[in-house]
Design a protein around this motif. Structure first.
Motif, short mmCIF file in Angstrom:
data_model
loop_
_atom_site.label_atom_id
_atom_site.label_comp_id
_atom_site.label_asym_id
_atom_site.label_seq_id
_atom_site.Cartn_x
_atom_site.Cartn_y
_atom_site.Cartn_z
N ILE A 1 0.77 -1.11 0.07
CA ILE A 1 -0.06 -0.19 0.05
C ILE A 1 1.02 1.07 0.09
N PHE A 2 1.67 1.12 1.02
CA PHE A 2 2.84 2.21 0.86
C PHE A 2 3.41 2.49 -0.32
N TRP A 3 3.88 1.41 -0.81
CA TRP A 3 4.68 1.33 -2.22
C TRP A 3 3.74 2.10 -3.41
N TYR A 4 2.51 1.88 -3.31
CA TYR A 4 1.72 2.17 -4.29
C TYR A 4 1.62 3.66 -4.35
N MET A 5 1.44 4.04 -2.91
CA MET A 5 0.91 5.62 -3.13
C MET A 5 2.32 6.51 -3.43
N ALA A 6 3.48 5.83 -3.21
CA ALA A 6 4.75 6.48 -3.80
C ALA A 6 4.82 6.29 -5.19
N TRP A 7 4.40 5.29 -5.79
CA TRP A 7 4.23 4.96 -7.20
C TRP A 7 3.50 6.07 -8.05
N GLN A 8 2.04 6.10 -7.35
CA GLN A 8 1.28 7.05 -7.88
C GLN A 8 1.80 8.45 -8.12
N SER A 9 2.39 8.99 -6.95
CA SER A 9 2.82 10.17 -7.23
C SER A 9 4.21 10.59 -7.65
N LYS A 10 5.05 9.62 -8.16
CA LYS A 10 6.26 9.97 -8.59
C LYS A 10 6.50 9.26 -9.94
N ALA A 11 5.99 8.44 -10.43
CA ALA A 11 6.29 7.67 -11.52
C ALA A 11 5.23 7.98 -12.65
N ALA A 12 5.86 7.92 -14.03
CA ALA A 12 4.98 8.20 -15.05
C ALA A 12 5.52 7.10 -16.16
N SER A 13 4.79 6.89 -17.13
CA SER A 13 4.95 5.55 -17.84
C SER A 13 6.13 5.79 -18.95
N THR A 14 6.06 7.23 -19.29
CA THR A 14 7.40 7.51 -20.24
C THR A 14 7.68 9.08 -19.95
N PRO A 15 9.00 9.15 -20.08
CA PRO A 15 9.53 10.80 -19.81
C PRO A 15 8.54 11.94 -20.32
N ALA A 16 8.05 11.74 -21.58
CA ALA A 16 7.05 12.55 -22.15
C ALA A 16 6.06 12.83 -21.08
N ASP A 17 5.43 11.74 -20.46
CA ASP A 17 4.27 11.98 -19.71
C ASP A 17 4.46 12.61 -18.31
N ASP A 18 5.84 12.61 -17.94
CA ASP A 18 6.40 13.48 -16.58
C ASP A 18 6.34 14.84 -16.63
N LYS A 19 5.41 15.39 -15.79
CA LYS A 19 5.31 17.11 -15.78
C LYS A 19 6.35 17.55 -14.89
N GLU A 20 7.29 16.76 -14.00
CA GLU A 20 8.04 17.39 -13.03
C GLU A 20 9.53 17.41 -13.64
N MET A 21 9.78 16.49 -14.29
CA MET A 21 11.38 16.42 -14.74
C MET A 21 11.79 17.62 -15.73
N SER A 22 13.05 17.80 -15.53
CA SER A 22 13.50 19.10 -16.38
C SER A 22 13.39 18.79 -17.86
N VAL A 23 13.43 19.67 -18.64
CA VAL A 23 13.54 19.74 -20.06
C VAL A 23 14.66 19.08 -20.63
N ALA A 24 15.91 19.51 -19.78
CA ALA A 24 17.13 18.86 -20.31
C ALA A 24 17.22 17.18 -20.08
N GLU A 25 16.68 16.86 -19.00
CA GLU A 25 16.79 15.40 -18.92
C GLU A 25 15.79 14.64 -19.61
N ARG A 26 14.78 15.27 -19.85
CA ARG A 26 13.68 14.63 -20.79
C ARG A 26 14.34 14.33 -22.47
N ASN A 27 14.87 15.74 -22.88
CA ASN A 27 15.55 15.63 -23.87
C ASN A 27 16.76 14.64 -24.00
N TYR A 28 17.59 14.46 -23.12
CA TYR A 28 18.30 13.71 -23.00
C TYR A 28 18.32 12.14 -23.17
N ILE A 29 17.02 11.75 -22.32
CA ILE A 29 16.54 10.49 -22.39
C ILE A 29 16.19 10.18 -23.70
#
Length: 536
Positions: free
Chosen positions: A294-322
């Motif tokens: 249960i605790f893992w799932y809470m962290a997963w929902q708030s921090k994870a995204a399926s792809t870098p393009a779906d992640d709204k919190e990561m930097s533009v530089a890291e996204r383009n590098y990936i």
């Protein structure tokens, strides 16, 4: 004209050539206007143009102002125009330092794959890898607790050895069902959704195990089967996630770290379960371990995204590098080309070698305490303690192998060669150490052989287990589902065959079968495997 700038690279070719025109004391020699720097093919226009380019690459602010001649500066007559001169053809363009990579990329900019990231601090992709590591740790903690709890459970419910075997095998019924399906779901709906639901599913089934046991044997078998269904999607979903999040040069060590979560989970499960059972009773291991999901799932929902393009919190530089460091065709597959996948010899090399690998691996994991007890005469407590040591060895060696593999790829060694070398170690190492067990009679020597076998086996994380993303990143989940189905089948058949051999033969024959499959896998892998992309 005078060029003001905060710093200048000492090793620059331009500065050396400009300095070479200076007299003693840093003063410019008196020369004809326009001819001061014309020897060696250097003109004032070229100096100004190339200096500006180099300063831009170093992110320095340069400004040009008109002034009288000063010591060490440029004579105003050498550059009569105040505007930047037009582009001239130069013999050699200034080289951009490889360690410099701008963080000011636009959303549509695709940096070259050889550029470094140019970032410091924690990376967003490391969060994904860490969460996958914890998920796999929970996976094996929930799996191995039954191997300890089955002893008091069988005494309480009066189960025979045959019933105990039925309960243990019921997990694999569901585990086999979702290997391929988990890969299909991950490729279609995204690894975040599938892995998240999988952890919740198997955690709930784990927590409900004591209630199911009280309800009767059929209900318990269903609960264990449901748990296997949940854990069956873990590997395909994780493989799908990392194929989109992890650059090729970081892939081996990232996968090794995630898979080492399984080894750590086994160590924790085998170590904590006896103490929890003695202190709180056997249901406590299922309630306790299951609630962690249960605790893992809470962290997963708030921090994870399926792809870098779906992640709204990561930097533009890291996204383009990936995006620049992973295969570009990463979208979800509209349909799976089963005919093309199953017609490739590289795919079948992975499937067959996964079978050969897991035959020996599952024998070591499931029959090791029995070997210690029957051959070396150790009691159950000491057998359990010595069974933990190979898991620790695997966790260490898996990460060491991952770093070695990624270092070789970064140094220019082909991915194909790296995968073949790592998997060859993963096959021949266990084959060698198992061949020594027949002549071993002391406990330390036998334990060292087991640790050596499983330690070298862990190099497979940088060979076989990394290859799905190499040959078909778009179908990485499906490919791992196919090969892991063969791997689970090898575990089931290997355990059954070992029991039959021991009933009619000896442990030496058990090791001989495993060694034969390791050798066959080595030949097949080095003949047909590749690190190149073969599926689009």
């Amino acid at each position: 004209m005078e060029v003001h700038c905060s710093s200048f690279s000492r090793g620059s070719r331009l500065t050396q050539e400009v300095a070479s025109t200076s007299g003693r004391g840093g003063q410019m020699q008196s020369v004809r206007p326009g001819a001061m720097l014309r020897f060696r093919g250097i003109t004032p226009c070229k100096v100004l143009r190339n200096s500006c380019r180099l300063f831009d690459h170093l992110h320095l602010r340069c400004s040009s102002t008109s002034s009288d001649h000063k010591p060490g500066g440029l004579h105003p007559k050498t550059s009569p125009r105040t505007t930047r001169p037009p582009a001239f053809k130069t013999p050699e363009e200034p080289r951009v330092p490889e360690a410099v990579a701008s963080a000011d990329y636009s959303d549509n900019f695709q940096p070259q794959k050889h550029l470094l990231e140019g970032l410091t601090g924690w990376r967003r992709r490391w969060t994904i890898v860490l969460l996958c590591f914890v998920a796999f740790m929970l996976c094996n903690m929930d799996r191995v607790n039954m191997s300890v709890a089955i002893l008091p459970m069988s005494q309480e419910f009066g189960w025979s050895s045959q019933t105990v075997g039925l309960v243990q095998s019921s997990f694999f019924w569901g585990y086999l069902l979702t290997q391929v399906a988990g890969g299909i779901w991950a490729d279609k709906f995204g690894g975040k959704l599938v892995l998240g639901l999988g952890v919740v599913w198997w955690s709930a089934a784990t927590a409900l195990t004591p209630l199911a046991a009280q309800a009767g044997l059929p209900v318990l078998l269903v609960a264990r089967c449901l748990m296997g269904i949940g854990e069956g999607v873990a590997m395909p979903a994780m493989n799908n996630m990392l194929s989109r999040w992890v650059p090729v040069k970081e892939r081996s060590r990232s996968l090794a770290l995630v898979y080492s979560g399984m080894f750590i989970g086994s160590v924790l499960g085998l170590s904590l379960s006896p103490h929890m059972i003695i202190s709180y009773g056997w249901p406590s291991v299922f309630f306790g371990f299951g609630s962690l999901g249960i605790f893992w799932y809470m962290a997963w929902q708030s921090k994870a995204a399926s792809t870098p393009a779906d992640d709204k919190e990561m930097s533009v530089a890291e996204r383009n590098y990936i995006l620049a460091s992973t295969p570009s065709n990463q979208g979800a597959a509209a349909s799976i080309p089963w005919g093309k996948i199953l017609s490739r010899k590289e795919v079948w090399a992975i499937i067959v070698c996964h079978f050969c690998h897991n035959w020996g691996t599952f024998i070591l994991l499931t029959w090791m305490p029995t070997y210690y007890n029957q051959v070396l005469g150790l009691d159950l407590m000491r057998s359990g303690i010595f069974s933990v040591l190979p898991w620790i060895t695997m966790a260490i060696c898996a990460n060491v192998g991952g770093w070695i593999a990624d270092s070789l790829v970064s140094q220019g060694v082909s991915v194909t060669r790296v995968r073949k070398v790592m998997q060859t170690i993963g096959f021949l190492g266990p084959a060698f150490f198992l061949s020594q067990l027949s002549g071993v009679s002391s406990v330390p020597a036998a334990v060292l052989c087991m640790m050596g076998a499983q330690g070298t086996d862990a190099f497979s994380q940088s060979g076989l287990y990394s290859n799905h993303q190499d040959i078909g990143p778009r179908y990485a989940g499906v490919l791992l589902g196919l090969s892991n189905t063969a791997g689970v089948l090898a575990g089931v058949l290997g355990s059954l065959a070992t029991g039959y051999i021991l009933q009619h033969g000896s442990w030496e024959q058990v090791w001989q079968v495993a060694i034969g499959l390791y050798l066959a896998g080595t030949l097949i892998w080095n003949t047909f495997a590749t690190g190149e992309r073969v599926l689009d």
